[in-house]
Motif scaffolding. Sequence first.
Motif, PDB file in Angstrom:
ATOM      1  N   UNK A  10       0.835  -1.210   0.000  1.00 40.02           N
ATOM      2  CA  UNK A  10       0.000   0.000   0.000  1.00 40.02           C
ATOM      3  C   UNK A  10       0.870   1.260   0.000  1.00 40.02           C
ATOM      4  N   UNK A  11       0.506   2.176  -0.849  1.00 44.94           N
ATOM      5  CA  UNK A  11       1.221   3.449  -0.924  1.00 44.94           C
ATOM      6  C   UNK A  11       0.206   4.563  -0.721  1.00 44.94           C
ATOM      7  N   UNK A  12       0.611   5.620  -0.061  1.00 48.01           N
ATOM      8  CA  UNK A  12      -0.292   6.767   0.054  1.00 48.01           C
ATOM      9  C   UNK A  12       0.251   7.893  -0.818  1.00 48.01           C
ATOM     10  N   UNK A  13      -0.580   8.335  -1.755  1.00 45.94           N
ATOM     11  CA  UNK A  13      -0.185   9.424  -2.634  1.00 45.94           C
ATOM     12  C   UNK A  13      -0.980  10.663  -2.245  1.00 45.94           C
ATOM     13  N   UNK A  14      -0.322  11.719  -1.828  1.00 48.42           N
ATOM     14  CA  UNK A  14      -1.070  12.950  -1.561  1.00 48.42           C
ATOM     15  C   UNK A  14      -1.413  13.648  -2.875  1.00 48.42           C
ATOM     16  N   UNK A  15      -2.641  14.103  -2.976  1.00 41.57           N
ATOM     17  CA  UNK A  15      -3.122  14.719  -4.220  1.00 41.57           C
ATOM     18  C   UNK A  15      -3.682  16.082  -3.853  1.00 41.57           C
ATOM     19  N   UNK A  16      -3.088  17.139  -4.371  1.00 41.48           N
ATOM     20  CA  UNK A  16      -3.536  18.474  -4.026  1.00 41.48           C
ATOM     21  C   UNK A  16      -2.901  18.943  -2.747  1.00 41.48           C
ATOM     22  N   UNK A  17      -3.210  20.100  -2.200  1.00 37.71           N
ATOM     23  CA  UNK A  17      -4.149  21.104  -2.703  1.00 37.71           C
ATOM     24  C   UNK A  17      -3.681  21.831  -3.961  1.00 37.71           C
ATOM     25  N   UNK A  18      -2.384  21.811  -4.237  1.00 43.92           N
ATOM     26  CA  UNK A  18      -1.915  22.401  -5.480  1.00 43.92           C
ATOM     27  C   UNK A  18      -1.637  21.280  -6.458  1.00 43.92           C
ATOM     28  N   UNK A  19      -2.414  21.222  -7.541  1.00 44.80           N
ATOM     29  CA  UNK A  19      -2.231  20.158  -8.506  1.00 44.80           C
ATOM     30  C   UNK A  19      -2.662  20.686  -9.860  1.00 44.80           C
ATOM     31  N   UNK A  20      -1.924  20.373 -10.920  1.00 45.53           N
ATOM     32  CA  UNK A  20      -2.287  20.924 -12.235  1.00 45.53           C
ATOM     33  C   UNK A  20      -3.714  20.600 -12.665  1.00 45.53           C
ATOM     34  N   UNK A  21      -4.248  19.468 -12.195  1.00 47.01           N
ATOM     35  CA  UNK A  21      -5.582  19.085 -12.639  1.00 47.01           C
ATOM     36  C   UNK A  21      -6.672  19.750 -11.812  1.00 47.01           C
ATOM     37  N   UNK A  22      -6.284  20.363 -10.702  1.00 49.56           N
ATOM     38  CA  UNK A  22      -7.300  20.891  -9.801  1.00 49.56           C
ATOM     39  C   UNK A  22      -7.435  22.393  -9.959  1.00 49.56           C
ATOM     40  N   UNK A  23      -8.629  22.858 -10.206  1.00 50.23           N
ATOM     41  CA  UNK A  23      -8.782  24.301 -10.245  1.00 50.23           C
ATOM     42  C   UNK A  23      -8.788  24.918  -8.849  1.00 50.23           C
ATOM     43  N   UNK A  64      -8.363  24.422  -4.256  1.00 49.66           N
ATOM     44  CA  UNK A  64      -7.610  23.672  -3.255  1.00 49.66           C
ATOM     45  C   UNK A  64      -8.415  22.622  -2.496  1.00 49.66           C
ATOM     46  N   UNK A  65      -8.317  21.389  -2.910  1.00 48.10           N
ATOM     47  CA  UNK A  65      -8.839  20.284  -2.117  1.00 48.10           C
ATOM     48  C   UNK A  65      -7.697  19.282  -2.017  1.00 48.10           C
ATOM     49  N   UNK A  66      -7.616  18.629  -0.886  1.00 48.37           N
ATOM     50  CA  UNK A  66      -6.530  17.678  -0.705  1.00 48.37           C
ATOM     51  C   UNK A  66      -7.112  16.284  -0.561  1.00 48.37           C
ATOM     52  N   UNK A  67      -6.502  15.315  -1.237  1.00 53.20           N
ATOM     53  CA  UNK A  67      -6.962  13.932  -1.127  1.00 53.20           C
ATOM     54  C   UNK A  67      -5.770  13.063  -0.752  1.00 53.20           C
ATOM     55  N   UNK A 121      -9.252   9.838   1.276  1.00 50.19           N
ATOM     56  CA  UNK A 121      -9.731  10.671   2.383  1.00 50.19           C
ATOM     57  C   UNK A 121      -9.609  12.131   1.956  1.00 50.19           C
ATOM     58  N   UNK A 122     -10.736  12.806   1.813  1.00 47.26           N
ATOM     59  CA  UNK A 122     -10.650  14.208   1.395  1.00 47.26           C
ATOM     60  C   UNK A 122     -10.371  15.091   2.593  1.00 47.26           C
ATOM     61  N   UNK A 123      -9.669  16.160   2.373  1.00 48.15           N
ATOM     62  CA  UNK A 123      -9.639  17.169   3.430  1.00 48.15           C
ATOM     63  C   UNK A 123      -9.698  18.537   2.783  1.00 48.15           C
ATOM     64  N   UNK A 152     -12.039  12.178 -12.531  1.00 48.41           N
ATOM     65  CA  UNK A 152     -13.177  12.036 -11.618  1.00 48.41           C
ATOM     66  C   UNK A 152     -13.403  13.288 -10.809  1.00 48.41           C
ATOM     67  N   UNK A 153     -12.314  13.865 -10.345  1.00 50.04           N
ATOM     68  CA  UNK A 153     -12.456  15.076  -9.541  1.00 50.04           C
ATOM     69  C   UNK A 153     -13.057  16.181 -10.400  1.00 50.04           C
ATOM     70  N   UNK A 154     -12.628  16.279 -11.651  1.00 47.31           N
ATOM     71  CA  UNK A 154     -13.149  17.340 -12.509  1.00 47.31           C
ATOM     72  C   UNK A 154     -14.636  17.130 -12.799  1.00 47.31           C
ATOM     73  N   UNK A 155     -15.057  15.894 -13.054  1.00 45.81           N
ATOM     74  CA  UNK A 155     -16.458  15.710 -13.446  1.00 45.81           C
ATOM     75  C   UNK A 155     -17.440  15.990 -12.314  1.00 45.81           C
ATOM     76  N   UNK A 156     -16.976  16.002 -11.073  1.00 46.86           N
ATOM     77  CA  UNK A 156     -17.860  16.419  -9.980  1.00 46.86           C
ATOM     78  C   UNK A 156     -18.072  17.924 -10.060  1.00 46.86           C
TER      79      UNK A 156
END
Lengths: 119, 119, 359
Positions: free
Chosen positions: C4-17, C19-22, C35-37, C346-350
């Motif tokens: 198992x690996x944990x990849x932090x995604x965001x709050x700064x990410x090219x795909x994210x308009x 700041x949400x962190x996953x 887990x969203x934060x 997926x994040x974008x389509x929400x």
Amino acid sequence: MTEEQIFEDLSPADVYRTAEALRADGYRMVQICGVTREGSTEVLYSFDRDHRLVNYRVDVPFGTSVRSITPVYWAAFVYENEVHDLFGVEFEDSKLDYKGNFFRMSAKTPWKGPEKEVS
Amino acid sequence: MGILKFGGRLLSNMVHKPVTRNYPAEPREYTDRTRGHVEFDPGRCILCNICGKKCPTGSIHMDKAARKLTVDRMLCIQCGYCVDVCPKKCLSMAADYIPPDTEKIIDTYQVPEKPKEEA
Amino acid sequence: MGKRTIVPFGPQHPALPEPVHLDLELEDETVVRAVPSIGYVHRGLEKLTESYDYESMTYVMERVCGICSFGHGWGYTGAVEGLMGVNIPDRAEYLRIVFHELSRVHSHLLWLGLLADGLGFDSLFMHCWRIREKVLDVFEAVTGGRVILSYCKVGGVKKDLTPEMVQRIVSMCDDIEEDMRRTGYVFMKDSSVRNRLCGTGVLSKEDAVELCCVGPVARGSGVDNDVRSASKWYREVGFEPVLYDEGDCWSRCMVRVDEVVQSLNLVRTALRNLPDGDIAVPVKGPAPVGDFAFRVEQPRGEAFYYVQGNGTKNLGRARVRTPTNINIPAMVRTLQGCNLQDVSMLVITIDPCISCTER
């Protein structure tokens, strides 16, 4: 969209049972929010079925807790953590508890009301 | 038939002008109703300070004793509420935006004394 | 089973308009848990009711979010009008529908552009935003603002339409419909778009009901909870919800493509039947003691507004529940079991609007 306003009072102990009954009736959870009060926090639960909105006002005195409705409506974790972080209301048996780390704020429970003055 | 569709778009792109403007050389045209910045006509002002009280960001300040009105241009959000509430209509919305600057602009207006019968 | 690996995604990410962190818990390339934060841009705007009277508060509420600015203005003023027992003129109701639907057009076009950008289809992105610009120009000509309209006030709307403006809006609608026929066709049929979106991030109808989704996310899974169906005014202009049953990213995208065209039709019908009369009624005095809940169907879904009056000019409480707030659990659920490379899609389509969510 102006609609019929239904507001009902509910005691904190009945919240979980009411949520279960509403879920069985096919209601959708709309939101949970807190309202600042003196000596307590009012938590407003809103549910919807077929565009009919039902709101329940729950008065939670400081120092008491409410049973979390996340086992019934998992999506409620967003609101319960928000109300916990802003108003300091404790929710028991939450399915996803951030333990006060949902919002990054400099102050703890900034929107909690003042203690009731004892006369 | 993908090529033919693409060809049509290609031809129309070659014939048409660009959608964007060559900005500094070709300045932007504002419409009559554009909310650009607040303009103040000191002549009609009665120093009631309703604009200062109602401003959502507190960008308008009035010094009644010195008969001065200051507008903090960098705080103003161009909502137009002061224009709506001014009883003498001495505030108005001008169409052009204030130019970008390296310093904070605070405009001060002196409200002239009025003869008694006019006020 | 991999490690198992944990990849932090965001709050700064090219795909994210925004700041949400996953925290994405991965097993090989599959996400097993997300887990969203949020909470990076919490501003506590609702608390400002204590220092602003209910009319000034409209301008604060409009600035909860840039893209759904008009909807927030309408939702808040609608709730205050309900609390104070004010009936606004028919013309104002129609003008609100016109501008709300035009906001939907521009919001959906913005989102379609972002989706195309996320897909790597840059020319499509530019076309979507080129079309969107036409709506913004009309907004500026009529209301004075391109994005923050400041058009609603308690008791009605602020500016009337002249016959030339009505003409201009109608011709703009025809123009955009023509553009959308071409651009929508690309979203519907283009193989690179379909390969990326079809079958990705399926949210079943049962899940959508269970997770209380709203807006295009729910309608893309065939759940109709569009608040507009319950509105008398929307029924008058002939509203029908757009529903797709697949529940994947593509159907959420198509809901929005179809809603652009539908909104244009609603705008044209509303302008054709625009009643004469006043555009606002004066509202004076303190807000009475009581509470009022009001809902508006925003581009991203149902938004809930709750105001509580305490007998003064300031409200006791103003609450906004934005659509993204309730769609975050759905996002988390669809993320479970998806591939790492599909996460951004997926994040974008929400259509997350995190600044809305946190207010």
